[in-house]
Write a protein that holds these residues in place. Structure first.
Motif, PDB file in Angstrom:
ATOM      1  N   ARG A   1      33.031  22.868  40.368  1.00 36.80           N
ATOM      2  CA  ARG A   1      32.562  23.627  41.521  1.00 36.80           C
ATOM      3  C   ARG A   1      33.593  23.568  42.644  1.00 36.80           C
ATOM      4  NH1 ARG A   1      26.928  20.409  41.398  1.00 36.80           N
ATOM      5  NH2 ARG A   1      28.538  18.786  41.393  1.00 36.80           N
ATOM      6  N   PRO A   2      33.903  24.695  43.281  1.00 31.11           N
ATOM      7  CA  PRO A   2      34.878  24.694  44.372  1.00 31.11           C
ATOM      8  C   PRO A   2      34.317  24.034  45.622  1.00 31.11           C
ATOM      9  CG  PRO A   2      33.914  26.860  44.139  1.00 31.11           C
ATOM     10  CD  PRO A   2      33.387  26.043  42.990  1.00 31.11           C
ATOM     11  N   LEU A   3      35.129  23.200  46.256  1.00 25.01           N
ATOM     12  CA  LEU A   3      34.742  22.522  47.490  1.00 25.01           C
ATOM     13  C   LEU A   3      35.695  22.939  48.605  1.00 25.01           C
ATOM     14  CD1 LEU A   3      34.222  18.913  46.073  1.00 25.01           C
ATOM     15  CD2 LEU A   3      32.467  20.668  46.463  1.00 25.01           C
ATOM     16  N   PRO A   4      35.188  23.464  49.711  1.00 23.67           N
ATOM     17  CA  PRO A   4      36.056  23.869  50.817  1.00 23.67           C
ATOM     18  C   PRO A   4      36.678  22.668  51.516  1.00 23.67           C
ATOM     19  CG  PRO A   4      33.759  24.054  51.468  1.00 23.67           C
ATOM     20  CD  PRO A   4      33.759  23.712  50.014  1.00 23.67           C
ATOM     21  N   LEU A   5      37.906  22.850  52.000  1.00 27.23           N
ATOM     22  CA  LEU A   5      38.620  21.774  52.689  1.00 27.23           C
ATOM     23  C   LEU A   5      38.956  22.126  54.141  1.00 27.23           C
ATOM     24  CD1 LEU A   5      41.128  20.695  49.876  1.00 27.23           C
ATOM     25  CD2 LEU A   5      38.934  19.644  50.477  1.00 27.23           C
ATOM     26  N   VAL A   6      38.532  23.294  54.607  1.00 26.84           N
ATOM     27  CA  VAL A   6      38.814  23.722  55.979  1.00 26.84           C
ATOM     28  C   VAL A   6      37.510  23.628  56.770  1.00 26.84           C
ATOM     29  CG1 VAL A   6      39.785  25.518  57.447  1.00 26.84           C
ATOM     30  CG2 VAL A   6      40.544  25.310  55.065  1.00 26.84           C
TER      31      VAL A   6
ATOM     32  N   ALA B   1      33.669  36.362  52.918  1.00 22.50           N
ATOM     33  CA  ALA B   1      33.589  35.640  51.650  1.00 22.50           C
ATOM     34  C   ALA B   1      34.813  34.760  51.414  1.00 22.50           C
ATOM     35  CB  ALA B   1      33.422  36.631  50.500  1.00 22.50           C
ATOM     36  N   ILE B   2      36.011  35.301  51.599  1.00 21.27           N
ATOM     37  CA  ILE B   2      37.205  34.532  51.242  1.00 21.27           C
ATOM     38  C   ILE B   2      37.426  33.373  52.203  1.00 21.27           C
ATOM     39  CG2 ILE B   2      38.855  35.991  52.524  1.00 21.27           C
ATOM     40  CD1 ILE B   2      39.366  34.249  49.083  1.00 21.27           C
ATOM     41  N   PHE B   3      37.154  33.566  53.490  1.00 22.23           N
ATOM     42  CA  PHE B   3      37.321  32.455  54.427  1.00 22.23           C
ATOM     43  C   PHE B   3      36.139  31.487  54.346  1.00 22.23           C
ATOM     44  CE2 PHE B   3      40.500  35.350  56.137  1.00 22.23           C
ATOM     45  CZ  PHE B   3      41.558  34.481  56.320  1.00 22.23           C
ATOM     46  N   GLY B   4      34.968  31.994  54.011  1.00 23.72           N
ATOM     47  CA  GLY B   4      33.843  31.106  53.768  1.00 23.72           C
ATOM     48  C   GLY B   4      34.074  30.230  52.558  1.00 23.72           C
ATOM     49  N   PHE B   5      34.779  30.754  51.564  1.00 26.35           N
ATOM     50  CA  PHE B   5      35.098  30.015  50.345  1.00 26.35           C
ATOM     51  C   PHE B   5      35.884  28.741  50.661  1.00 26.35           C
ATOM     52  CE2 PHE B   5      38.057  29.209  46.795  1.00 26.35           C
ATOM     53  CZ  PHE B   5      37.156  29.058  45.738  1.00 26.35           C
ATOM     54  N   ILE B   6      36.739  28.789  51.683  1.00 25.01           N
ATOM     55  CA  ILE B   6      37.535  27.605  52.030  1.00 25.01           C
ATOM     56  C   ILE B   6      36.903  26.801  53.168  1.00 25.01           C
ATOM     57  CG2 ILE B   6      39.667  28.644  51.182  1.00 25.01           C
ATOM     58  CD1 ILE B   6      40.486  29.138  54.109  1.00 25.01           C
ATOM     59  N   GLY B   7      35.734  27.256  53.671  1.00 24.82           N
ATOM     60  CA  GLY B   7      35.014  26.461  54.657  1.00 24.82           C
ATOM     61  C   GLY B   7      34.921  27.039  56.044  1.00 24.82           C
ATOM     62  N   VAL B   8      35.527  28.192  56.286  1.00 27.26           N
ATOM     63  CA  VAL B   8      35.472  28.815  57.605  1.00 27.26           C
ATOM     64  C   VAL B   8      34.246  29.726  57.635  1.00 27.26           C
ATOM     65  CG1 VAL B   8      36.682  30.177  59.344  1.00 27.26           C
ATOM     66  CG2 VAL B   8      37.988  28.741  57.757  1.00 27.26           C
TER      67      VAL B   8
END
Length: 218
Positions: free
Chosen positions: A127-132, A165-172
């Motif tokens: 599962r992908p985990l955001p780091l931002v 979606a794309i920035f939410g994917f990394i945590g923003v």
């Protein structure tokens, strides 16, 4: 406060998108005395290649491999771009709608930025985990037509959903949009620009208190 302005329009003085974005930044600067603004101009700055040795590194990282010495020099350019992004507190993207979505230069920048191990990672279950974390994103757009949710054209808006979606994917996930629309309808253009400018100023005022709990109102 460190602000990263990502300019995704090739126009300068004639850009409605930049006009509204500068209102936001200038208003924020009036209220945040220590504001530091860094600009990445996607049509004038040299972005690192997402090809050749760098694409090999990307796939190696995706599989949990290291960056080998032979590829380190070219990969450093990618890391520098990511470091600038990660060191910022608030992001402003100046992004006109092109063909219902984002300009190619912004997609290229995103492809440079979204790297495993830097802005996201996978857990043991894949599962992908955001780091931002703890960042804010303000997207300033201009559209030829009205692509608001109540408009008949709303279903054709692939710009805002993708960026969320794309920035939410990394945590923003603290994201706000200011959409100047419809800019191609001459009878409505001036009012649309004035409305977007006023919204940008208000959003800057709300953003000046960055660090307090709560999200930017979208």
């Amino acid at each position: 406060m460190k602000l990263l302005h990502i300019v995704a329009t090739p126009r300068e003085g004639g850009s409605n998108t930049l006009l509204v974005a500068r209102e936001f930044i200038d208003t924020l600067a009036e209220q945040v005395t220590d504001l530091e603004v860094t600009t990445v101009d996607l049509y004038r700055d040299d972005l690192p290649a997402v090809a050749g040795t760098n694409i090999e590194v990307k796939y190696s990282l995706s599989k949990g491999g290291p960056v080998d010495r032979a590829h380190q020099e070219s990969w450093t350019e990618i890391e520098s771009l990511i470091a600038t992004f990660m060191s910022s507190d608030i992001y402003v993207i100046s992004c006109p709608m092109w063909n219902l979505s984002i300009p190619y230069a912004l997609k290229y920048y995103i492809d440079c930025l979204i790297q495993p191990g830097y802005v996201f990672e996978y857990d043991e279950a894949g599962r992908p985990l955001p780091l931002v974390h703890g960042k804010r994103l303000v997207c300033i757009t201009s559209r030829g037509g009205d692509y608001g949710p109540e408009s008949p054209l709303g279903a054709y808006d692939f710009q805002e959903p993708y960026l969320r979606a794309i920035f939410g994917f990394i945590g923003v996930t603290d994201v706000a949009f200011v959409n100047a629309q419809p800019m191609d309808v001459s009878a409505l253009r001036d009012a649309a620009l004035a409305s977007a400018t006023a919204q940008a100023r208000g959003l800057a005022g709300a953003s000046a208190a960055f660090g307090m709990t709560g999200e930017i109102a979208s």
